[in-house]
Design a protein around this motif. Structure first.
Motif, mmCIF file in Angstrom:
data_model
loop_
_atom_site.group_PDB
_atom_site.id
_atom_site.type_symbol
_atom_site.label_atom_id
_atom_site.label_comp_id
_atom_site.label_asym_id
_atom_site.label_seq_id
_atom_site.Cartn_x
_atom_site.Cartn_y
_atom_site.Cartn_z
ATOM 1 N N PHE A 139 64.339 55.657 58.622
ATOM 2 C CA PHE A 139 64.849 55.225 59.927
ATOM 3 C C PHE A 139 64.985 53.703 59.994
ATOM 4 N N VAL A 140 63.972 52.998 59.500
ATOM 5 C CA VAL A 140 63.981 51.529 59.555
ATOM 6 C C VAL A 140 65.123 50.961 58.714
ATOM 7 N N LEU A 141 65.323 51.510 57.522
ATOM 8 C CA LEU A 141 66.331 50.969 56.613
ATOM 9 C C LEU A 141 67.738 51.424 56.967
ATOM 10 N N GLU A 180 69.019 53.436 60.139
ATOM 11 C CA GLU A 180 69.409 53.220 61.541
ATOM 12 C C GLU A 180 68.963 51.861 62.063
ATOM 13 N N GLY A 181 67.831 51.388 61.585
ATOM 14 C CA GLY A 181 67.338 50.098 62.062
ATOM 15 C C GLY A 181 67.977 48.898 61.404
ATOM 16 N N GLY A 182 68.718 49.089 60.307
ATOM 17 C CA GLY A 182 69.374 47.970 59.635
ATOM 18 C C GLY A 182 68.414 46.954 59.059
ATOM 19 N N PHE A 183 67.216 47.409 58.673
ATOM 20 C CA PHE A 183 66.189 46.465 58.238
ATOM 21 C C PHE A 183 66.503 45.853 56.873
ATOM 22 N N GLY A 184 67.328 46.537 56.079
ATOM 23 C CA GLY A 184 67.703 45.971 54.786
ATOM 24 C C GLY A 184 68.430 44.644 54.950
ATOM 25 N N ARG A 185 69.297 44.565 55.950
ATOM 26 C CA ARG A 185 70.012 43.309 56.222
ATOM 27 C C ARG A 185 69.043 42.225 56.669
ATOM 28 N N PHE A 186 68.062 42.579 57.477
ATOM 29 C CA PHE A 186 67.089 41.596 57.937
ATOM 30 C C PHE A 186 66.268 41.057 56.765
ATOM 31 N N LEU A 187 65.885 41.943 55.853
ATOM 32 C CA LEU A 187 65.128 41.512 54.679
ATOM 33 C C LEU A 187 65.968 40.585 53.811
ATOM 34 N N LEU A 188 67.261 40.889 53.678
ATOM 35 C CA LEU A 188 68.139 40.018 52.893
ATOM 36 C C LEU A 188 68.262 38.644 53.534
ATOM 37 N N ALA A 243 57.921 53.222 63.070
ATOM 38 C CA ALA A 243 58.914 52.261 62.594
ATOM 39 C C ALA A 243 58.322 50.861 62.501
ATOM 40 N N VAL A 244 57.491 50.491 63.465
ATOM 41 C CA VAL A 244 56.861 49.166 63.434
ATOM 42 C C VAL A 244 56.003 49.001 62.188
#
Length: 269
Positions: free
Chosen positions: A52-54, A56-64, A235-236
């Motif tokens: 869900f985080v990666l 729907e949450g788009g967390f991969g972009r944030f990590l990049l 998710a957190v």
């Protein structure tokens, strides 16, 4: 103090230190993280929170984004702090002591007091909502510590070593690359770790300067999973685990040089 009391104190300290990390990691894999309560053991195992985080949450972009800001801060801080340390340790110029004192004073200023002045300055420079502008801000916070630490390493290198390189026909650039840089490398690693941690974990300036969601860093992106009335704890915790992993890997890769660098800095500074 008896051995039993010492062991109990060490165990309590370890529990106090390790328990939050344990709770974070196990909750990230717990399918019922929101209803876990005070249970020390998770109810099961799932990767849904990470998906869900990666996804729907788009967390991969944030990590990049955090990786780009962190890498830029480390590289720029390493180059500029080393050149500045060489200047203040090797060259005699007017106001050199004043420059060192000002660097130390900047290190003492609380970061929260600089949010509004830096916001206005970045706005005037048209660098708000920019990863480059955020990198410049983190660079300003990393340089004072890096310059002070590397100055001790540069000053500890005997001038005779540099003079011997000149006698062998080296230019200043060749001497810097082949002689001085290897000798101060442990200190450069230690300052790089500090700069990376500053850029990776910082939240206040990133939250204030970035408005476009596509430019959020990981620390700001994690804030999206906190709601006004409810929080998605699975998710957190999954996002928190993903944020922790790069720092942990980076530390493991450089820990040997980091230990020698900090020890040498403590003796030579």
């Amino acid at each position: 103090m008896s051995r039993a009391a010492t062991a109990a104190a060490v165990a309590a300290l370890l529990a106090f230190t390790v328990l939050p990390v344990y709770w974070m990691v196990t909750s990230a894999f717990d399918p019922r993280a929101d209803a876990r309560g005070a249970n020390l053991l998770p109810s099961g195992f799932t990767l849904d929170h990470f998906r869900f985080v990666l996804d729907e949450g788009g967390f991969g972009r944030f990590l990049l984004n955090s990786a780009l800001v962190g890498a830029g801060t480390v590289l720029l801080a390493g180059v500029l702090s080393l050149l500045a340390a060489v200047a203040v340790a090797r060259f005699t110029f007017r106001f050199r002591t004043a420059v060192l004192v000002m660097v130390l004073v900047v290190q003492m200023v609380p970061l929260e007091a600089l949010v509004i002045p830096l916001f206005v300055q970045m706005r005037n420079l048209d660098m708000l909502n920019s990863l480059l502008g955020l990198t410049v801000v983190y660079l300003a916070f990393s340089l004072p510590f890096a310059i002070w630490m590397l100055r001790g390493f540069v000053a500890a290198v005997p001038r005779e070593v540099e003079e011997a390189a000149y006698l062998d026909g080296c230019t200043w650039l060749r001497m810097f690359r082949s002689v001085l840089l290897p000798l101060v490398a442990p200190g450069l690693v230690a300052t790089s770790v500090f700069s990376f941690i500053v850029a990776w974990n910082e939240f206040v300036f990133a939250f204030t300067f970035l408005q476009d969601e596509s430019r959020f860093t990981a620390a700001v992106g994690l804030h999206r999973f906190f709601g006004q009335h409810t929080n998605d704890w699975g998710a957190v915790m999954a996002g928190s685990t993903l944020i922790t992993l790069p720092v942990l890997v980076f530390f493991v890769l450089v820990q040997r040089r980091l230990s020698s660098g900090l020890a040498a800095g403590a003796v030579k500074g």
